[in-house]
Design an enzyme around this catalytic site. Structure first.
Site, PDB file in Angstrom:
ATOM      1  N   ASN A   1       0.672  -1.228   0.013  1.00  0.00           N
ATOM      2  CA  ASN A   1       0.141  -0.059   0.063  1.00  0.00           C
ATOM      3  C   ASN A   1       0.840   1.134   0.065  1.00  0.00           C
ATOM      4  O   ASN A   1       1.725   1.461   0.747  1.00  0.00           O
ATOM      5  CB  ASN A   1      -1.092  -0.150   1.069  1.00  0.00           C
ATOM      6  CG  ASN A   1      -2.088   0.965   1.059  1.00  0.00           C
ATOM      7  OD1 ASN A   1      -2.172   1.794   0.033  1.00  0.00           O
ATOM      8  ND2 ASN A   1      -3.227   0.900   1.913  1.00  0.00           N
TER       9      ASN A   1
ATOM     10  N   HIS B   1     -14.087  -5.803  11.288  1.00  0.00           N
ATOM     11  CA  HIS B   1     -13.662  -4.164  11.801  1.00  0.00           C
ATOM     12  C   HIS B   1     -15.101  -3.264  11.959  1.00  0.00           C
ATOM     13  O   HIS B   1     -15.742  -3.055  11.185  1.00  0.00           O
ATOM     14  CB  HIS B   1     -13.113  -3.419  10.570  1.00  0.00           C
ATOM     15  CG  HIS B   1     -11.641  -3.996  10.492  1.00  0.00           C
ATOM     16  ND1 HIS B   1     -10.521  -2.948  10.497  1.00  0.00           N
ATOM     17  CD2 HIS B   1     -10.983  -5.047  10.549  1.00  0.00           C
ATOM     18  CE1 HIS B   1      -9.322  -3.694  10.348  1.00  0.00           C
ATOM     19  NE2 HIS B   1      -9.508  -5.041  10.498  1.00  0.00           N
TER      20      HIS B   1
ATOM     21  N   ARG C   1     -13.173  -6.397  15.920  1.00  0.00           N
ATOM     22  CA  ARG C   1     -12.090  -5.287  16.205  1.00  0.00           C
ATOM     23  C   ARG C   1     -12.752  -3.840  16.337  1.00  0.00           C
ATOM     24  O   ARG C   1     -13.650  -3.671  15.431  1.00  0.00           O
ATOM     25  CB  ARG C   1     -10.870  -5.233  14.918  1.00  0.00           C
ATOM     26  CG  ARG C   1      -9.808  -4.265  15.533  1.00  0.00           C
ATOM     27  CD  ARG C   1      -8.688  -3.968  14.162  1.00  0.00           C
ATOM     28  NE  ARG C   1      -9.130  -2.796  13.529  1.00  0.00           N
ATOM     29  CZ  ARG C   1      -8.179  -2.227  12.749  1.00  0.00           C
ATOM     30  NH1 ARG C   1      -7.035  -2.399  12.818  1.00  0.00           N
ATOM     31  NH2 ARG C   1      -8.899  -0.866  12.229  1.00  0.00           N
TER      32      ARG C   1
ATOM     33  N   ASP D   1      -6.821  -2.330  17.604  1.00  0.00           N
ATOM     34  CA  ASP D   1      -5.357  -1.736  17.197  1.00  0.00           C
ATOM     35  C   ASP D   1      -4.824  -0.552  17.471  1.00  0.00           C
ATOM     36  O   ASP D   1      -5.675   0.509  17.299  1.00  0.00           O
ATOM     37  CB  ASP D   1      -5.468  -1.951  15.541  1.00  0.00           C
ATOM     38  CG  ASP D   1      -4.175  -1.831  14.758  1.00  0.00           C
ATOM     39  OD1 ASP D   1      -2.980  -1.614  15.600  1.00  0.00           O
ATOM     40  OD2 ASP D   1      -4.052  -1.938  13.664  1.00  0.00           O
TER      41      ASP D   1
ATOM     42  N   HIS E   1      -1.853   0.752  16.736  1.00  0.00           N
ATOM     43  CA  HIS E   1      -1.432   1.141  15.340  1.00  0.00           C
ATOM     44  C   HIS E   1       0.286   2.024  15.794  1.00  0.00           C
ATOM     45  O   HIS E   1       0.378   2.837  15.295  1.00  0.00           O
ATOM     46  CB  HIS E   1      -2.170   2.037  14.546  1.00  0.00           C
ATOM     47  CG  HIS E   1      -2.166   1.584  13.102  1.00  0.00           C
ATOM     48  ND1 HIS E   1      -1.331   2.599  12.126  1.00  0.00           N
ATOM     49  CD2 HIS E   1      -2.704   0.516  12.480  1.00  0.00           C
ATOM     50  CE1 HIS E   1      -1.532   1.759  10.942  1.00  0.00           C
ATOM     51  NE2 HIS E   1      -2.372   0.875  11.369  1.00  0.00           N
TER      52      HIS E   1
ATOM     53  N   GLU F   1       2.045  -7.107  11.403  1.00  0.00           N
ATOM     54  CA  GLU F   1       1.705  -6.692  10.196  1.00  0.00           C
ATOM     55  C   GLU F   1       2.732  -6.431   9.320  1.00  0.00           C
ATOM     56  O   GLU F   1       2.648  -6.398   7.926  1.00  0.00           O
ATOM     57  CB  GLU F   1       0.211  -6.202  10.073  1.00  0.00           C
ATOM     58  CG  GLU F   1       0.498  -4.618  10.421  1.00  0.00           C
ATOM     59  CD  GLU F   1      -1.049  -3.864  10.651  1.00  0.00           C
ATOM     60  OE1 GLU F   1      -1.839  -4.410  11.067  1.00  0.00           O
ATOM     61  OE2 GLU F   1      -0.915  -2.792  10.189  1.00  0.00           O
TER      62      GLU F   1
ATOM     63  N   ARG G   1       1.296 -11.524  13.416  1.00  0.00           N
ATOM     64  CA  ARG G   1       0.638 -10.843  12.191  1.00  0.00           C
ATOM     65  C   ARG G   1       1.046 -11.019  10.971  1.00  0.00           C
ATOM     66  O   ARG G   1       0.391 -10.378  10.114  1.00  0.00           O
ATOM     67  CB  ARG G   1       0.232  -9.421  12.630  1.00  0.00           C
ATOM     68  CG  ARG G   1      -0.370  -9.264  14.053  1.00  0.00           C
ATOM     69  CD  ARG G   1      -2.162  -8.898  13.979  1.00  0.00           C
ATOM     70  NE  ARG G   1      -2.176  -7.876  13.175  1.00  0.00           N
ATOM     71  CZ  ARG G   1      -3.277  -7.994  12.408  1.00  0.00           C
ATOM     72  NH1 ARG G   1      -3.900  -9.066  11.972  1.00  0.00           N
ATOM     73  NH2 ARG G   1      -3.813  -6.993  11.709  1.00  0.00           N
TER      74      ARG G   1
ATOM     75  N   HIS H   1      -2.499 -10.417   8.993  1.00  0.00           N
ATOM     76  CA  HIS H   1      -2.834  -9.235   8.516  1.00  0.00           C
ATOM     77  C   HIS H   1      -4.104  -9.669   7.545  1.00  0.00           C
ATOM     78  O   HIS H   1      -3.616 -10.467   6.596  1.00  0.00           O
ATOM     79  CB  HIS H   1      -1.927  -8.269   8.084  1.00  0.00           C
ATOM     80  CG  HIS H   1      -2.230  -7.012   7.709  1.00  0.00           C
ATOM     81  ND1 HIS H   1      -1.189  -6.565   6.865  1.00  0.00           N
ATOM     82  CD2 HIS H   1      -3.027  -6.289   8.126  1.00  0.00           C
ATOM     83  CE1 HIS H   1      -1.708  -5.031   6.673  1.00  0.00           C
ATOM     84  NE2 HIS H   1      -2.969  -5.017   7.529  1.00  0.00           N
TER      85      HIS H   1
ATOM     86  N   ASP I   1      -6.110  -3.644   1.873  1.00  0.00           N
ATOM     87  CA  ASP I   1      -5.062  -3.175   0.876  1.00  0.00           C
ATOM     88  C   ASP I   1      -4.153  -4.703   0.605  1.00  0.00           C
ATOM     89  O   ASP I   1      -2.921  -4.656   0.040  1.00  0.00           O
ATOM     90  CB  ASP I   1      -4.125  -2.254   1.436  1.00  0.00           C
ATOM     91  CG  ASP I   1      -3.643  -2.298   2.844  1.00  0.00           C
ATOM     92  OD1 ASP I   1      -4.472  -3.302   3.495  1.00  0.00           O
ATOM     93  OD2 ASP I   1      -2.686  -1.987   3.210  1.00  0.00           O
TER      94      ASP I   1
ATOM     95  N   GLU J   1      -7.672 -11.836  10.242  1.00  0.00           N
ATOM     96  CA  GLU J   1      -8.285 -10.531   9.911  1.00  0.00           C
ATOM     97  C   GLU J   1      -9.113 -10.826   8.469  1.00  0.00           C
ATOM     98  O   GLU J   1      -8.299 -11.118   7.386  1.00  0.00           O
ATOM     99  CB  GLU J   1      -7.170  -9.560   9.857  1.00  0.00           C
ATOM    100  CG  GLU J   1      -7.842  -8.111   9.592  1.00  0.00           C
ATOM    101  CD  GLU J   1      -6.846  -7.023   9.723  1.00  0.00           C
ATOM    102  OE1 GLU J   1      -5.695  -7.284   9.457  1.00  0.00           O
ATOM    103  OE2 GLU J   1      -7.394  -5.824   9.918  1.00  0.00           O
TER     104      GLU J   1
ATOM    105  N   TRP K   1       2.475   6.772  12.173  1.00  0.00           N
ATOM    106  CA  TRP K   1       0.788   6.520  11.779  1.00  0.00           C
ATOM    107  C   TRP K   1       0.143   5.194  12.082  1.00  0.00           C
ATOM    108  O   TRP K   1       1.036   4.311  11.993  1.00  0.00           O
ATOM    109  CB  TRP K   1       0.788   6.881  10.314  1.00  0.00           C
ATOM    110  CG  TRP K   1      -0.857   6.628   9.915  1.00  0.00           C
ATOM    111  CD1 TRP K   1      -1.931   7.494  10.367  1.00  0.00           C
ATOM    112  CD2 TRP K   1      -1.064   5.414   9.137  1.00  0.00           C
ATOM    113  NE1 TRP K   1      -3.064   6.752   9.846  1.00  0.00           N
ATOM    114  CE2 TRP K   1      -2.826   5.836   9.360  1.00  0.00           C
ATOM    115  CE3 TRP K   1      -0.747   4.345   8.598  1.00  0.00           C
ATOM    116  CZ2 TRP K   1      -3.534   4.725   8.789  1.00  0.00           C
ATOM    117  CZ3 TRP K   1      -1.799   3.310   8.035  1.00  0.00           C
ATOM    118  CH2 TRP K   1      -3.196   3.815   7.859  1.00  0.00           C
TER     119      TRP K   1
HETATM  120  O1  EZ4 Z   1      -3.365   0.259   8.760  1.00  0.00           O
HETATM  121  O2  EZ4 Z   1      -3.185  -2.218   6.069  1.00  0.00           O
HETATM  122  O3  EZ4 Z   1      -4.682  -4.189  11.311  1.00  0.00           O
HETATM  123  N1  EZ4 Z   1      -4.830  -3.760  10.224  1.00  0.00           N
HETATM  124  C1  EZ4 Z   1      -4.141  -2.464   9.855  1.00  0.00           C
HETATM  125  C2  EZ4 Z   1      -4.323  -2.121   8.714  1.00  0.00           C
HETATM  126  C3  EZ4 Z   1      -3.317  -1.097   8.305  1.00  0.00           C
HETATM  127  C4  EZ4 Z   1      -3.220  -0.803   6.878  1.00  0.00           C
HETATM  128  C5  EZ4 Z   1      -1.964  -0.114   6.234  1.00  0.00           C
HETATM  129  O4  EZ4 Z   1      -2.179  -0.307   4.651  1.00  0.00           O
HETATM  130  O5  EZ4 Z   1      -3.535  -2.186  10.939  1.00  0.00           O
HETATM  131  O6  EZ4 Z   1      -5.548  -1.427   8.638  1.00  0.00           O
HETATM  132 CO    CO Z   2      -2.800  -3.231  12.410  1.00  0.00          CO
END
Ligand code: EZ4
Ligand code: CO
Length: 415
Positions: free
Chosen positions: A50, A135, A160, A223, A225, A275, A296, A325, A329, A352, A415
């Site tokens: 991605n 999700h 999630r 998550d 992140h 992931e 993951r 994961h 994407d 997931e 991010w």
């Molecule tokens: O943010 O795949 O657990 N899932 C994630 C995803 C990631 C995206 C990044 O392209 O964290 O949603």
């Molecule tokens: Co994630």
């Protein structure tokens, strides 16, 4: 090509005669590798990364494909070693996604030639169905509660939950109002705002309410992140213990694997990481020191089925289970291969699953299916996913990148 690398006469039909990369955007960008053999058997692999799609496409077209022509498609292990060791420059997301695409396509070919669904070649099924999590995203606490209940209605046993945070204009994981969450936005990255304190104050309240509403049975996931420091991560895990999460994902960036020692000492909340990992080396410490509960890593970003199997086998020694994961994407090709892998892998945890759009599904016809909280891989020989190249050609690549996060003072964050 050296003697050992040439196909012998009896294997002529297995010779790779052609390969090409298809980049398309049926709603979002996907990179797919197509490999053809002398016998006319075709295999495909996902190479989507991605926001950096064309780098993998070029790596494949300019550097990998010329090395594949004339090789024996049945020598999956040797091709893997050739692309990994033989490139000298090891690892990294671009290289490993390209290797994954080749590996997935070759497993597809081998299974088709054997006339078997891929899971049979891995050793057969270890389970009847694959537990997935969906999700649920909401703009605030109440909206997120409603969304989680909606997923429960749809039959999901694992959900999630991600929510907008009071005082923050944006938060990770919040969709634009429909089922098809897609984080990559415009040609240049959207800048999102982040404040750890606001988030950490809010999240326990969210899960207190969620647990109250869904009852004890539903598996709840979250998550983070990569946003926390190790100490903050430890505190967040501890504060969520009363709500009995299935897992808490990506608390802190895990290139610092040792950071998880601190987190682990402080909380019994199960942890999931990986992931963004590409190889077994990215998670060796996390697994061997039993610092996580779920790994993951995925087919597409971790070197394909051949390498993911090595990671899963290492994880199995330490009672770490898989939780691949499966965001949108990752193309349906990755999902198809993942579901065969999940059906086989003895230490499976969860998969997931986010629905792709109808258009994506049309471009990638497949035989896997969702049924009341579980996925089923199909029985078609191979991994069961194909590519409609004519339709794909109608949806050309669009440059898009993932967002970035900045603190309120402007500092660039994870991010
Ligand atoms: O943010 O795949 O657990 N899932 C994630 C995803 C990631 C995206 C990044 O392209 O964290 O949603
Ligand atoms: Co994630």
């Amino acid at each position: 090509m050296a003697e050992a690398e040439r196909t012998d006469g009896s294997a002529r039909e297995r010779t790779i005669t052609g390969a090409r990369v298809v980049v398309c955007s049926p709603g979002r960008n996907f990179v797919t590798l197509v490999i053809e053999t002398q016998a006319g058997v075709v295999g495909i692999g996902d190479a989507t990364l991605n926001g950096r799609e064309l780098s993998v496409a070029s790596y494949l077209t300019d550097h990998v494909i010329p090395n594949l022509i004339g090789r024996d498609a049945s020598r999956i292990e040797d091709v893997w070693q050739f692309l990994y060791r033989g490139a000298y420059w090891r690892r990294g997301p671009v290289t490993m996604s390209a290797i994954a695409a080749v590996d997935t396509a070759l497993w597809d070919i081998k299974a088709k030639m054997a006339g078997m669904p891929l899971y049979q070649l891995l050793g057969g099924k270890s389970r009847e169905r694959v537990l997935v999590y969906g999700h649920a995203n909401g703009k605030d606490l109440e909206h997120t509660v409603d969304e989680v209940l909606r997923y429960k209605e749809m039959g999901y046993e694992a959900i999630r939950a991600q929510s907008g945070v009071p005082g923050l204009a944006t938060a990770y994981g919040i969709g634009k109002g429909d089922m098809y969450y897609e984080p990559a936005g415009e040609e240049l990255p959207e800048v999102q705002e982040w404040d750890t304190r606001a988030y950490m104050t809010f999240v326990p309240k969210l899960f207190e309410r969620l647990r109250e509403k869904v009852g004890p049975e539903t598996k709840l996931l979250h998550d983070a992140h990569h946003r926390m420091t190790p100490q903050e991560a430890a505190r967040l895990g501890k504060s969520l213990e009363p709500y009995d999460l299935f897992w808490l994902e990506d608390l802190t960036p895990a290139e610092n694997q040792e950071a998880f020692r601190l987190i682990r000492q402080h909380t019994t909340t199960p942890l999931a990481v990986g992931e963004v990992f590409n190889t077994i080396h990215d998670c060796r410490t996390l697994i061997e020191e039993q610092l996580i509960d779920y790994i993951r890593a995925t087919v597409v970003h971790a070197g394909g089925i051949t390498h993911l199997r090595r990671i899963a086998d290492l994880a199995g020694l330490y009672q770490v289970r898989t939780g691949s994961h499966g965001a949108t994407d990752l193309s349906p090709v990755c999902m198809g291969a993942a579901l065969h892998f999940d059906s086989w892998v003895p230490n499976f945890g969860i998969q997931e699953y986010m629905m792709h759009t109808e258009l994506t599904d049309e471009v990638f016809p497949h035989d896997y299916r969702f049924e009341r909280g579980f996925m089923h891989c199909g029985e078609t020989p191979g991994h069961g996913v194909t590519l409609d190249e004519k339709l794909a050609a109608k949806h050309p690549y669009k440059p898009r990148q993932l967002p970035v996060a900045r603190l309120r003072d402007g500092t660039l964050w994870n991010w």
